[in-house]
Design an enzyme around this catalytic site. Structure first.
Site, PDB file in Angstrom:
ATOM      1  N   ARG A  90       0.831  -1.217   0.000  1.00  0.00           N
ATOM      2  CA  ARG A  90       0.000   0.000   0.000  1.00  0.00           C
ATOM      3  C   ARG A  90       0.854   1.250   0.000  1.00  0.00           C
ATOM      4  O   ARG A  90       1.852   1.347   0.706  1.00  0.00           O
ATOM      5  CB  ARG A  90      -0.911   0.001   1.235  1.00  0.00           C
ATOM      6  N   GLY A  99      -6.583   8.123  -3.311  1.00  0.00           N
ATOM      7  CA  GLY A  99      -6.714   7.527  -4.641  1.00  0.00           C
ATOM      8  C   GLY A  99      -5.674   7.977  -5.659  1.00  0.00           C
ATOM      9  O   GLY A  99      -5.746   7.584  -6.817  1.00  0.00           O
ATOM     10  N   MET A 101      -2.252   7.576  -5.524  1.00  0.00           N
ATOM     11  CA  MET A 101      -1.168   6.620  -5.769  1.00  0.00           C
ATOM     12  C   MET A 101      -1.756   5.213  -5.747  1.00  0.00           C
ATOM     13  O   MET A 101      -2.946   5.037  -5.671  1.00  0.00           O
ATOM     14  CB  MET A 101      -0.090   6.798  -4.713  1.00  0.00           C
ATOM     15  N   ARG A 334      -7.888   7.955   9.297  1.00  0.00           N
ATOM     16  CA  ARG A 334      -7.275   9.272   9.048  1.00  0.00           C
ATOM     17  C   ARG A 334      -8.306  10.340   9.396  1.00  0.00           C
ATOM     18  O   ARG A 334      -9.496  10.042   9.505  1.00  0.00           O
ATOM     19  CB  ARG A 334      -6.836   9.413   7.598  1.00  0.00           C
ATOM     20  N   HIS A 452     -13.350  48.118 -10.553  1.00  0.00           N
ATOM     21  CA  HIS A 452     -14.624  48.629 -10.064  1.00  0.00           C
ATOM     22  C   HIS A 452     -15.600  47.495  -9.791  1.00  0.00           C
ATOM     23  O   HIS A 452     -16.206  47.399  -8.716  1.00  0.00           O
ATOM     24  CB  HIS A 452     -15.206  49.614 -11.095  1.00  0.00           C
ATOM     25  N   ARG A 614     -13.985  59.250   4.083  1.00  0.00           N
ATOM     26  CA  ARG A 614     -12.954  59.772   3.189  1.00  0.00           C
ATOM     27  C   ARG A 614     -13.558  60.806   2.250  1.00  0.00           C
ATOM     28  O   ARG A 614     -14.597  60.580   1.636  1.00  0.00           O
ATOM     29  CB  ARG A 614     -12.335  58.641   2.378  1.00  0.00           C
ATOM     30  N   SER A 759      -4.269  55.610   7.471  1.00  0.00           N
ATOM     31  CA  SER A 759      -4.830  54.372   6.931  1.00  0.00           C
ATOM     32  C   SER A 759      -4.129  54.056   5.608  1.00  0.00           C
ATOM     33  O   SER A 759      -4.108  54.880   4.698  1.00  0.00           O
ATOM     34  CB  SER A 759      -6.332  54.549   6.721  1.00  0.00           C
ATOM     35  N   ASN A 763      -4.345  49.400  -2.282  1.00  0.00           N
ATOM     36  CA  ASN A 763      -4.565  49.267  -3.728  1.00  0.00           C
ATOM     37  C   ASN A 763      -3.728  50.280  -4.494  1.00  0.00           C
ATOM     38  O   ASN A 763      -2.977  49.939  -5.399  1.00  0.00           O
ATOM     39  CB  ASN A 763      -6.041  49.464  -4.071  1.00  0.00           C
ATOM     40  N   CYS A 826      -6.988  49.968   4.830  1.00  0.00           N
ATOM     41  CA  CYS A 826      -8.329  49.882   4.258  1.00  0.00           C
ATOM     42  C   CYS A 826      -8.328  49.391   2.813  1.00  0.00           C
ATOM     43  O   CYS A 826      -9.347  49.314   2.163  1.00  0.00           O
ATOM     44  CB  CYS A 826      -9.058  51.216   4.368  1.00  0.00           C
TER      45      CYS A 826
END
Ligand code: ADP
Ligand code: MG
Ligand code: MG
Length: 866
Positions: A90, A99, A101, A334, A452, A614, A759, A763, A826
């Protein structure tokens, strides 16, 4: 170093050396469970073998000696004519790869020993059934003969005989099959099927070692990020026979339901069958509860073992067992694979059963499991049948089905007609918002994780796949092409925002929402968290969702979304086109009425908590009228058409993302920021008048020069003092800034005293640090990932070495200059579990993310905190 370890010598903690299967067989042996005897050839040996492509002579001798010992222990003989010993060989690596091997059963059978087995057991049907299985499995695994060569012959044979199943086969049938299988073997290999058991064993061991590198195992490791150099162990184990009669059988059971997590044995059983039959689907297995009727003692014994194993491993177990003539054997255990919902349910139950601590429970979960709990998913059955049409970025999780529309207006009217709609566009813009709100999913062919479409969809909790570049979208013709397939308006499309896959037609959805479970995990996470999660939110809906996920206030309310809609956009346009400050003031005072209401609602919704607002950030041209609206603009403003066109022309920018936006607007048109500030402060005054405690925090975007901050701050502060004087009342307020240009990060020493809080806008900071345009990068980032030039999309997971370095030193320098000023994040990666550990390590006070990402963020914080 030991090459061979007996079950009686190993423990469960040796998975690296013995493989998960071997280590657990050893553990079960040492706690006294009925496990057939055996030994393990270690992963060390596998690694050596894969290097040299052969077994060394000393190792061969060691294996021969081990077989001799196994003969003694089992009182059987390998290749013997009296009590033949059969073994399985095994595979089993450190991480379970179900599954992927190979395993071979019934080794040791030859033309000779099969007769002995038949005589011994007085059951030739059984003996020849075992032999034909061996020839097929050995042929497949060792010699690479496709299983179908054997299987199709067997099917034809049964058909010819009129047998409904394998159960009808008797000894002469299997004998005949064995002969044919041997000739198939001969045909493909030009060799006789080996009649020396030792040769069988040694070849099997090598084949299993080699199966570590078969293509499906390699793919599995890639998907699951498992190292390729671990190797597999090989377990050699005495066979027990589930196919030896009606009182025999084999099965697999979980100690809890792997789909729901509910407690109780859950599994399947096949009478008179051997190992692989259950998975292979040759016959339909019976539920394990049937065993309680046919063999109640065995069922009781197995239930007790299952419970013992679960308590021993303190987790849900997936157990293989075999019954030979009324005797139970355990062949594997397992930790069971499970759905996200089951994982959460089981973690919570194990805590309440006193088996694990809350901390362990939290570490057993992954943040994306919480994501999955919040969103519907495609049913596993429908996914199994479907193949993806295309793939884009998994921009906002969940699964959705609907009819495709190519414009926001078409989406809205289809929605009003009661349809479920998918908005499919090249990219979206703020004008699409009405269509986006009513859509089940948003799909774009361009744009990245911070496009967006992606940002808005996450805010709305709407599923989104962005930047699917296989799609060619033609919104004029109202169709999209994806390879060969043409998608027309009204066609069904299924969208998986968790994987990024698109499917043609309507897949079936299953709800996986379970807020009760989620709440418990949120509570436990918050108990351990040492930084907090705020929300990026501005609408009432978003704020409520965020609050229900335990947001600690608002980390980012974007005001640009507040200028769309018929009533607001025209005065906004007037502001932009105005030639004089006076003209601008008139339009601004109209907008102020709206803003005042917006902010009052916002502050009342988040009362008692911090609320960062903001000031206007996007490039002005986003608000400008489109050509078909020039006429009306002229009427409303009293300007000539010519003048309007001229003004719009003047406002065009080559690179708007780096253009006239953010605090640059505040410098050039201070009236806009003054209007917004007045609206915020007056809203706060009114709210506090009405008895609410509110904490408005005004945030200035895109600062890169300390002087920008100094000038704006002074101007706004003076203005606020005037408002206070006018109302003869004050409220606490703060003025802070975003850190989203590399220059700002580098100049934090000078900036630190100028702002009350900070902050990071990751991005923009990522865009400017790499010089990768947020709107255009998706296309080439994908190629960078494919070529391995980048290992991760920096818009999805924070780029620790570059952007992270800027952030780390910025935090350190702010902390050195000032005490007690909040520093948050943020940008998108604020909600990314993978980035959170780093953000925590550099010492930010909070992360802020879109509402539906909040639960996963709390969990990620709790996990990295303890
Ligand atoms: P996998 O990792 O693909 O599950 P296994 O090594 O567990 O492969 O073996 C495949 C099947 O054969 C399982 O159902 C297992 O229980 C059965 N099996 C393995 N070894 C023996 C054995 N010694 N006696 C009886 N059945 C066995
Ligand atoms: Mg198994
Ligand atoms: Mg920004």
């Amino acid at each position: 170093m030991k090459n061979i370890v007996w079950f009686s010598e190993g423990t469960k903690d040796q998975k690296e050396l013995l493989g998960g299967k071997g280590a657990n067989l050893a553990e079960m042996t040492s706690i006294g469970l009925p496990v057939p005897a055996g030994f393990i050839v270690t992963t060390d040996v596998c690694r050596q073998f894969l290097e040299n492509q052969q077994l060394t002579q000393p190792l061969v001798e060691e294996i021969i000696r081990a077989v001799a010992t196994l003969e003694e222990r089992t009182h059987k003989s390998f290749g013997g004519n009296q009590q033949p010993l059969l073994v399985s060989v095994r595979s089993g690596a450190k991480y379970s790869m179900p599954g992927m091997m190979d395993t071979i059963l019934n080794l040791g059978l030859t033309d000779q020993t099969v007769q002995a087995l038949a005589a011994n057991t007085k059951n030739p049907t059984f003996a020849y059934d075992c032999y034909r299985r061996l020839i097929q499995m050995y042929g497949d695994v060792v010699k690479g003969i496709d299983k179908s060569h054997f299987e199709s012959y067997l099917t034809t044979y049964k058909h010819k005989k009129g047998y409904p199943s394998d159960q009808s086969m008797v000894a002469p049938d299997w004998q005949e099959i064995c002969e044919v299988f041997k000739s198939i073997y001969m045909e493909h290999t030009q060799e006789r099927f080996p009649q020396d058991p030792l040769e069988q064993l040694l070849s099997a061991v090598q084949a299993v070692f080699r199966s570590w590198n078969n293509p499906r195992a390699i793919t599995y490791r890639k998907i699951h990020k498992i190292a390729h150099d671990l190797g597999t162990a090989v377990t050699v184990q005495e066979m027990v026979f589930g196919n030896s009669g009606a009182a025999s059988g084999t099965g697999v059971a979980f100690t809890r339901d792997p789909t729901t997590g509910h407690r109780g044995l859950f599994g399947e059983f096949l009478a008179c069958a051997q190992g692989e039959d259950v998975v292979a689907g040759v016959r339909t297995p019976r539920p394990i509860s049937d065993l309680a009727k046919t063999q109640p003692e065995i069922h009781a014994q197995f239930s007790a073992i299952a419970e013992l194993l679960e308590n021993h491993y303190k987790d849900m177990q997936d157990i293989e067992f075999t019954i030979e003539e009324g005797r139970l054997f355990v062949l594997q255990t397992r930790n069971g694979k499970r759905t996200a919902k089951a994982a959460v349910q089981i973690a919570i139950d194990l805590v309440s059963e006193g088996k694990i601590t809350k901390k362990t429970a939290l570490h057993r979960l992954t943040p994306d499991m919480l994501d999955q709990l919040l969103h519907p998913i495609f049913s596993p059955e429908s996914l199994a049948k479907a193949s993806p049409l295309g793939q884009g970025l998994p921009a906002s999780p969940g699964a959705a089905v609907g009819r495709v529309y190519f414009s926001a207006e078409a989406a809205v009217s289809a929605h009003q007609a009661g349809e479920k709609v998918i908005l499919l566009r090249q990219e979206t813009s703020p004008e699409d918002i009405d269509g986006m709100v009513v859509s089940e999913a948003i799909v774009t062919s361009r744009g990245g994780m911070t496009s967006h479409a992606a940002v808005v969809a996450r805010g709305l909790g709407v599923c989104c796949v962005a930047g699917c570049d296989q799609l060619a979208v033609d919104s004029f013709l109202k169709q999209a092409r994806c390879g060969e397939v043409i998608i027309q308006e009204g066609d069904y499309l299924s969208v998986d925002g968790t994987t990024g896959n698109l499917y043609q037609g309507a897949l079936s959805l299953v709800a996986s929402q379970d807020f009760g479970l989620l709440q418990t995990i949120l509570d436990w996470s918050k108990e351990r968290a040492d930084l907090v999660v705020r929300a990026n939110a501005e609408t009432i809906e978003e704020i409520k969702t965020a609050a229900s996920f335990g947001a600690a206030g608002i980390g980012l309310a974007r005001t640009e979304h507040m200028f769309f809609g018929e009533a607001r956009i025209w005065p906004m346009r007037q502001v932009i086109l105005a030639e004089t400050t006076e003209e601008r003031q008139v339009a601004l005072s109209q907008l102020k009425t709206f803003q005042l209401n917006d902010f009052k609602e916002l502050l009342l919704q988040t009362k008692e908590q911090k609320c960062v607002i903001r000031l206007l950030d996007p490039p002005l041209h986003e608000f400008l009228p489109r050509p078909q609206e020039y006429e009306e603009m002229a009427k409303r403003s009293g300007y000539s058409l010519e003048k309007i066109k001229q003004r719009i022309h003047d406002l065009q920018e080559v690179n708007p993302m780096m253009g006239h936006r953010g605090s640059r607007l505040g410098i050039t048109y201070p009236e806009i920021y003054e209007m917004q500030t007045a609206a915020i402060i007056e809203a706060a005054l009114q709210a506090s008048e009405a008895g609410s405690v509110v904490y408005p925090e005004i945030m200035l975007p895109l600062i890169s020069i300390p002087e920008e901050m100094r000038v704006l701050r002074e101007r706004l502060e003076t203005y606020i003092r005037q408002i206070f004087a006018h109302y003869q009342k004050e409220v606490p307020f703060k003025i802070g800034m975003m850190l989203e240009t590399p220059r700002a990060c580098l100049l934090t020493k000078e900036l630190a005293p100028l702002a009350d809080f900070f902050s990071f806008g990751t991005n923009d900071l990522t865009q400017m640090t790499f010089g990768f345009s947020r709107d255009d990068a998706a296309g080439f980032i994908q190629r960078y990932l494919d070529k391995g030039i980048l290992s991760e999309d920096p818009y999805q997971h924070l780029d620790k070495s570059g952007v992270g370095q800027l952030m780390e030193q910025a935090v350190a320098s702010i902390r050195q200059q000032t005490k007690g000023k909040a520093i948050g994040v943020c940008g998108e990666v604020g909600g990314d579990p993978q980035s959170i550990a780093f953000l925590r390590a550099i010492g930010v006070d909070y992360v802020s993310c879109s509402p539906y990402r909040i639960p996963a963020a709390w969990l990620a914080i709790a996990q990295s905190a303890s």
